[in-house]
Design an enzyme around this catalytic site. Structure first.
Site, short mmCIF file in Angstrom:
data_model
loop_
_atom_site.label_atom_id
_atom_site.label_comp_id
_atom_site.label_asym_id
_atom_site.label_seq_id
_atom_site.Cartn_x
_atom_site.Cartn_y
_atom_site.Cartn_z
N ASP A 2 87.97 72.70 58.83
CA ASP A 2 88.48 72.14 57.58
C ASP A 2 88.51 70.62 57.60
OD1 ASP A 2 89.36 74.63 56.20
OD2 ASP A 2 90.56 74.81 58.03
N HIS A 19 80.14 67.37 55.13
CA HIS A 19 79.53 68.57 55.72
C HIS A 19 78.42 68.18 56.71
CE1 HIS A 19 81.89 70.99 53.09
NE2 HIS A 19 81.25 70.64 51.99
N LEU A 113 76.32 80.90 76.82
CA LEU A 113 77.27 80.94 75.72
C LEU A 113 76.73 81.76 74.56
CD1 LEU A 113 79.82 79.66 74.21
CD2 LEU A 113 78.22 77.90 73.43
#
Length: 221
Positions: A2, A19, A113
């Site tokens: 956020d 963004h 990962l």
């Protein structure tokens, strides 16, 4: 993740600029997770509720996620990262779904990962679709005693461990319809840092706070 829009507005720029900068934070956190041997990391990139945002912003976000995903492919392969996208993908464009399929197939054999991108995801939708599948199973097994794992195996996260830690940025203190079933015993860390400013050091601080927690899972130690 956020705070992208607020970060951009504070700098007199359009929301989309935040963004773009947020992608750099994803890369920084992902690389730190590889370095510290974290086996799974997920990013809540776009919720089903986010489809209600202005069409221009949604379109830009989708283009950004598609291009960022393809740009990171060499990085995924270099660091042995398996890339997975989960959510209600039927709402995505055919091109984006195709790009996702190719990226997931290319990295499927990587053993380091596992990076999970939640896209067009809703925790309530996830539980409902899992319950529907479980109901079909019970039709064939009417005497079966329903257990939590019966629903878990139908969630989109089936086969993936439930999260140990949720980090929420920008001062928000709610889970916003994210992994509602899976986070029954997840630890929460809330930070005022806006996502574009959340880089390696901020991630390390969150991990240190998590490491100081006494996790009892309802039991007594």
């Amino acid at each position: 993740m956020d705070g992208n829009g607020r970060w951009a507005r504070e700098r007199g720029k359009e929301r989309v600029y935040g963004h773009f900068e947020g992608v750099e934070s994803v890369r920084a956190v992902m690389e730190a997770a590889v370095e510290w041997g974290i086996p799974y990391i997920s990013f809540f990139a776009f919720s089903e509720e986010n489809w209600g945002r202005p069409e221009a912003e949604v379109s830009t976000l989708m283009e950004l996620m598609g291009s960022a995903m393809l740009r990171e492919m060499d990085n995924f392969m270099q660091h042995d990262i398996r890339f997975i996208v989960l959510g209600n993908l039927s709402r995505l464009s055919e091109k984006l779904r195709s790009d996702i399929d190719r990226a997931m197939a290319k990295t499927a054999g990587n053993k380091g990962l596992t990076m999970i991108l939640f896209l067009s995801y809703s925790g309530q939708w996830d539980i409902l679709q899992a319950a529907e599948k479980m109901a079909h199973d019970l039709i064939d097994n009417p005497g079966h005693e329903v257990r939590p794992e019966d629903l878990s195996r139908h969630l989109v996260t089936a086969g993936i461990p439930d999260p140990d830690l949720l980090i929420r940025t920008s001062g928000e203190q709610r889970i916003s319809n994210y992994l509602l079933w899976q986070m029954a015993y997840t630890e929460f860390v809330f930070t005022d840092t806006l996502w574009p400013d959340f880089r390696r050091e901020a991630f390390l601080q969150a991990l240190q706070e998590y490491a100081s927690r006494d996790r009892r899972f309802g039991k007594i130690k």
